[in-house]
Design an enzyme around this catalytic site. Structure first.
Site, PDB file in Angstrom:
ATOM      1  N   LYS A  13       4.003   1.366   2.466  1.00 17.13           N
ATOM      2  CA  LYS A  13       4.395   0.709   3.727  1.00 17.13           C
ATOM      3  C   LYS A  13       3.181   0.496   4.637  1.00 17.13           C
ATOM      4  O   LYS A  13       3.012  -0.569   5.218  1.00 17.13           O
ATOM      5  CB  LYS A  13       5.444   1.541   4.493  1.00 17.13           C
ATOM      6  N   ARG A  88      14.187   5.755  10.399  1.00 12.92           N
ATOM      7  CA  ARG A  88      14.283   6.563   9.190  1.00 12.92           C
ATOM      8  C   ARG A  88      15.656   7.229   9.075  1.00 12.92           C
ATOM      9  O   ARG A  88      15.902   7.943   8.101  1.00 12.92           O
ATOM     10  CB  ARG A  88      13.223   7.666   9.241  1.00 12.92           C
ATOM     11  N   ARG A 123      -3.940  10.128  -2.001  1.00 13.17           N
ATOM     12  CA  ARG A 123      -4.073   9.446  -0.716  1.00 13.17           C
ATOM     13  C   ARG A 123      -5.011  10.205   0.224  1.00 13.17           C
ATOM     14  O   ARG A 123      -4.975  11.416   0.312  1.00 13.17           O
ATOM     15  CB  ARG A 123      -2.684   9.319  -0.059  1.00 13.17           C
ATOM     16  N   ARG A 156      -3.675  14.556   3.851  1.00 11.57           N
ATOM     17  CA  ARG A 156      -2.603  15.055   4.723  1.00 11.57           C
ATOM     18  C   ARG A 156      -1.975  16.298   4.095  1.00 11.57           C
ATOM     19  O   ARG A 156      -1.740  16.330   2.896  1.00 11.57           O
ATOM     20  CB  ARG A 156      -1.536  13.973   4.906  1.00 11.57           C
ATOM     21  N   ARG A 167       9.937  15.731   0.966  1.00 13.71           N
ATOM     22  CA  ARG A 167       9.940  14.440   1.674  1.00 13.71           C
ATOM     23  C   ARG A 167      10.783  13.418   0.912  1.00 13.71           C
ATOM     24  O   ARG A 167      11.487  12.611   1.521  1.00 13.71           O
ATOM     25  CB  ARG A 167       8.507  13.935   1.854  1.00 13.71           C
TER      26      ARG A 167
HETATM   27  P1  AMP Z   1       4.688   8.882   7.631  1.00 18.64           P
HETATM   28  O1  AMP Z   1       3.247   8.820   7.969  1.00 18.64           O
HETATM   29  O2  AMP Z   1       5.430   7.637   8.044  1.00 18.64           O
HETATM   30  O3  AMP Z   1       4.947   9.271   6.195  1.00 18.64           O
HETATM   31  O4  AMP Z   1       5.309  10.060   8.536  1.00 18.64           O
HETATM   32  C1  AMP Z   1       4.856  11.397   8.393  1.00 18.64           C
HETATM   33  C2  AMP Z   1       5.884  12.365   8.940  1.00 18.64           C
HETATM   34  O5  AMP Z   1       6.094  12.084  10.337  1.00 18.64           O
HETATM   35  C3  AMP Z   1       7.252  12.260   8.308  1.00 18.64           C
HETATM   36  O6  AMP Z   1       7.358  12.994   7.095  1.00 18.64           O
HETATM   37  C4  AMP Z   1       8.125  12.841   9.417  1.00 18.64           C
HETATM   38  O7  AMP Z   1       8.009  14.248   9.478  1.00 18.64           O
HETATM   39  C5  AMP Z   1       7.465  12.282  10.663  1.00 18.64           C
HETATM   40  N1  AMP Z   1       8.044  10.970  11.038  1.00 18.64           N
HETATM   41  C6  AMP Z   1       7.426   9.748  11.042  1.00 18.64           C
HETATM   42  N2  AMP Z   1       8.264   8.779  11.416  1.00 18.64           N
HETATM   43  C7  AMP Z   1       9.459   9.383  11.644  1.00 18.64           C
HETATM   44  C8  AMP Z   1      10.757   8.920  12.039  1.00 18.64           C
HETATM   45  N3  AMP Z   1      10.998   7.612  12.265  1.00 18.64           N
HETATM   46  N4  AMP Z   1      11.739   9.837  12.185  1.00 18.64           N
HETATM   47  C9  AMP Z   1      11.516  11.154  11.978  1.00 18.64           C
HETATM   48  N5  AMP Z   1      10.342  11.652  11.594  1.00 18.64           N
HETATM   49  C10 AMP Z   1       9.319  10.791  11.423  1.00 18.64           C
END
Ligand code: AMP
Length: 210
Positions: A13, A88, A123, A156, A167
Site C-alpha cells: 500500500k 482499518r 522491509r 520496524r 498483524r
Molecule cells: P502500517 O504502517 O499502516 O502497517 O501501521 C502500523 C501499525 O499502526 C498498525 O499495525 C496499527 O497498530 C497502527 N495503525 C495504523 N493505522 C491504523 C488504523 N487505521 N487503525 C488502527 N491502528 C492503526
C-alpha cells in the site's frame, strides 16, 4: 480524487501510495507513519499507541479517527488524497462517512498471506520521512540510508516474524470486512499485488481510470 488503499500489511500500500502521489500530485496519508512519527517524538499519543503497534494490534478507533479528521482539513487535501492504512475497521469507515468525506475509489491490493512474511522481513523504513525500502526488491542507493532524506533505515519492530502473524490475524478479522463494505457501495476495485511493483502500479492506475 479521494482514494483509499486497502490490503494486508506488506501488500505494498505504501509503495503504491507513493506512486499515485507522484502521478496525481495528491498527498499520501499514512496513519501508520503518523503514529510512528508520534512515537519517535515521544508525544502522549505516541506513547499510547506504542503498546498496540508493537503487539501487532490496532490502535483504538477514536485515536486514528481523530488523526484523520484533523489531517483531512489541511489545505493540501483540497484536490484529493490517498488514504494508506485507514480505515482499518468498519467503525473507522463509518466515521469517514459521517464526516461527509466522499470516497471515489477503494483499491484493494491482494497478496496471499504466505508471501507477506517474506516481504515484511526484508522491509526497511525511514522513520523520519516514512519512505520504505526492501533488502531485495527495492534497495536504497546507499545501503542503510534513505534516498529521500538521508536518515538511517531501520527494521520496524512489528515487521519481526512473531508479530507479523498477529498483524495478519488482525487484518483478516477487522480490516477484510471493509472489502464488502465498499463493494456494496460500488467503488471497490481489486488489484493483484504479488508481482513486481511496476506491474501493480500499472494495474492500480488502470483501476483508477475505469
Ligand atoms: P502500517 O504502517 O499502516 O502497517 O501501521 C502500523 C501499525 O499502526 C498498525 O499495525 C496499527 O497498530 C497502527 N495503525 C495504523 N493505522 C491504523 C488504523 N487505521 N487503525 C488502527 N491502528 C492503526
Amino acid at each position: 480524487m479521494n482514494l483509499i488503499l486497502l490490503g494486508a500489511p506488506g501488500a505494498g500500500k505504501g509503495t503504491q501510495a507513493e506512486k499515485i502521489c507522484e502521478k496525481l500530485g495528491i498527498p499520501a496519508i499514512s496513519t501508520g507513519n503518523m503514529l510512528r512519527e508520534a512515537m519517535a517524538n515521544g508525544t502522549e499519543m505516541g506513547l499510547k499507541a506504542k503498546s498496540f503497534i508493537d503487539a501487532g494490534k490496532l490502535v483504538p478507533d477514536e485515536v486514528v479517527i481523530g488523526i484523520i479528521r484533523e489531517r483531512l482539513q489541511a489545505d493540501d487535501c483540497k484536490n484529493g488524497f490517498i488514504l494508506d492504512g485507514f480505515p482499518r475497521t468498519i467503525p473507522q469507515a463509518e466515521a469517514l462517512d459521517q464526516m461527509g468525506v466522499r470516497i471515489d475509489r477503494v483499491i484493494d491490493i491482494e497478496v496471499p498471506d504466505e508471501k507477506i512474511a517474506a516481504r515484511l522481513s526484508g522491509r526497511r523504513v525511514c522513520l523520519k520521512c516514512g519512505a520504505t525500502y526492501h533488502t531485495e526488491y527495492k534497495q536504497p542507493k546507499t545501503e542503510g540510508v534513505c534516498d529521500v532524506c538521508g536518515d538511517k533505515l531501520v527494521q520496524r519492530k512489528d515487521d519481526m516474524p512473531e508479530t507479523v502473524l498477529d498483524r495478519l490475524k488482525t487484518y483478516h478479522e477487522q480490516t477484510e470486512p471493509l472489502k464488502d463494505y465498499y463493494a456494496k457501495k460500488g467503488n471497490l476495485r481489486v488489484v493483484e499485488g504479488q508481482e513486481a511493483v511496476a506491474d501493480t502500479t500499472a494495474l492500480t492506475m488502470k483501476a483508477l481510470e475505469d
